[in-house]
Scaffold this active site. Structure first.
Site, PDB file in Angstrom:
ATOM      1  N   SER A 155       1.144  -0.939   0.207  1.00  0.00           N
ATOM      2  CA  SER A 155       0.527  -0.313   0.275  1.00  0.00           C
ATOM      3  C   SER A 155       0.975   1.143   0.183  1.00  0.00           C
ATOM      4  O   SER A 155       1.769   0.934  -0.358  1.00  0.00           O
ATOM      5  CB  SER A 155      -1.239   0.404   1.439  1.00  0.00           C
ATOM      6  OG  SER A 155      -1.990   0.968   0.913  1.00  0.00           O
ATOM      7  N   ASP A 238      -8.872  -5.427  -4.418  1.00  0.00           N
ATOM      8  CA  ASP A 238      -9.237  -3.802  -4.132  1.00  0.00           C
ATOM      9  C   ASP A 238      -9.725  -2.836  -4.800  1.00  0.00           C
ATOM     10  O   ASP A 238     -10.398  -2.877  -5.887  1.00  0.00           O
ATOM     11  CB  ASP A 238      -7.577  -3.560  -4.513  1.00  0.00           C
ATOM     12  CG  ASP A 238      -6.590  -3.339  -3.356  1.00  0.00           C
ATOM     13  OD1 ASP A 238      -6.814  -2.942  -2.566  1.00  0.00           O
ATOM     14  OD2 ASP A 238      -5.218  -3.901  -3.751  1.00  0.00           O
ATOM     15  N   HIS A 270      -7.283  -5.971  -0.054  1.00  0.00           N
ATOM     16  CA  HIS A 270      -5.942  -5.028   0.355  1.00  0.00           C
ATOM     17  C   HIS A 270      -5.366  -6.160   1.532  1.00  0.00           C
ATOM     18  O   HIS A 270      -4.255  -5.323   1.531  1.00  0.00           O
ATOM     19  CB  HIS A 270      -6.839  -3.561   0.079  1.00  0.00           C
ATOM     20  CG  HIS A 270      -5.608  -2.701   0.364  1.00  0.00           C
ATOM     21  ND1 HIS A 270      -4.654  -2.149  -0.525  1.00  0.00           N
ATOM     22  CD2 HIS A 270      -5.294  -1.916   1.313  1.00  0.00           C
ATOM     23  CE1 HIS A 270      -3.885  -1.190  -0.721  1.00  0.00           C
ATOM     24  NE2 HIS A 270      -4.025  -1.131   0.921  1.00  0.00           N
TER      25      HIS A 270
END
Length: 295
Positions: A155, A238, A270
């Site tokens: 991320s 995602d 995610h």
């Protein structure tokens, strides 16, 4: 025009809130579950490795790292070094929760380093990027005999890993032998972030965002050469914008002539896309193990 520029503020906000996209649980439960999983994984990592915590790579706020060493070091003279940058939108999480990928890697003989940096609002984006670059220079200077340096980030941490890949190392007095990077569900264009609540703590201007967007500096990465393998990955669940960012970054890196490939990981969101690195047989763990055991 970029797709995000056509969105209203509410749409854009949702696209950049990963907790709203999990197929497994709701937005509040997923964060709690993620903290629990990575905490449990890090405890396991600490139990199977020799550890050296809170090593200072500078004097500033948050400038510390943790080092995990194989309990039974190989007799081979040059281990691989994996450096991990955690997620949390540059304002949450820490190295103390990020040792979950350690067990399979130290088992394979690699050294794992987990990096902290000054979380926003104490740290702004220029400072954070400078810190992670200095952390890499510092750790490489500590280990002169390495078979290669590998990066992994999730991320916001994938963004930081990508910024490390486009570093001009001349100003750091060292040239790390970066042979691979696994970038997981990352953000490579920070401009949309400026217009979301994520920016409340960061306080980025458009200029700050452009200056710290890996998409702007892909051509600088050419100096890495063809021996550095860059794996760009994204979760099936995602958001559309996260998936688009990963795909566009991958295409740009590929167009620059670098050794890269794209991995769309099915049945993940995610959060568990990175949590599963504790499992030796997980697809992305296997990607990392192939990297660090390459000769």
């Amino acid at each position: 025009m970029s797709s995000w520029k056509k969105m209203n503020k509410e749409e854009l906000e949702k696209q950049y809130l990963p907790s709203h996209w999990s197929h497994r649980m709701d937005k509040d439960a997923i964060i709690e579950a993620h903290i629990k999983e990575i905490t449990k994984g890090t405890e396991k990592g600490r139990s199977v490795a020799q550890t050296w915590f809170d090593v200072a790579y500078g004097q500033g706020d948050g400038e510390k790292l943790d080092i995990y060493l194989p309990s039974n070091p190989s007799t081979a003279p040059a281990p691989a070094l994996l450096i991990y940058f955690h997620g949390g939108y540059w304002q949450l999480l820490s190295k103390d929760l990020s040792g979950f990928m350690v067990p399979p890697l130290v088992k394979a003989g690699a050294i794992v380093v987990i990096v902290d940096f000054a979380l926003a609002p104490k740290g702004n984006m220029d400072l954070i990027v400078s810190q992670v670059r200095r952390s890499v220079a510092f750790i490489v200077q500590q280990y002169s005999a390495l078979s290669g340096v590998y990066l992994c980030g999730h991320s916001a941490g994938a963004h930081l890993g990508a910024m490390v890949l486009c570093t001009d190392w001349a100003e750091y007095g060292v040239t790390p032998d970066i042979k691979g990077a696994l970038l997981v569900s990352g953000i490579y264009d920070l401009c949309p972030i400026v217009h979301t609540s994520v920016n409340d703590a960061l306080q980025m201007t458009e200029g700050d965002a452009l200056r710290n967007s890996p998409m702007q500096f892909v051509n600088i990465m050419k100096r890495l050469g063809g021996t550095c393998e860059i794996v760009v990955t994204v979760a099936q669940h995602d958001s559309d914008e996260f998936r688009k960012q990963s795909q566009e970054y991958y295409q740009a890196v590929k167009a620059a002539g670098l050794n890269t490939y794209f991995q769309d990981v099915p049945n993940t969101d995610h959060f568990d896309i990175i949590e599963k690195l504790v499992e030796e047989n997980y697809i992305l763990t296997q990607v990392l193990l192939k990297m660090v055991t390459r000769t």
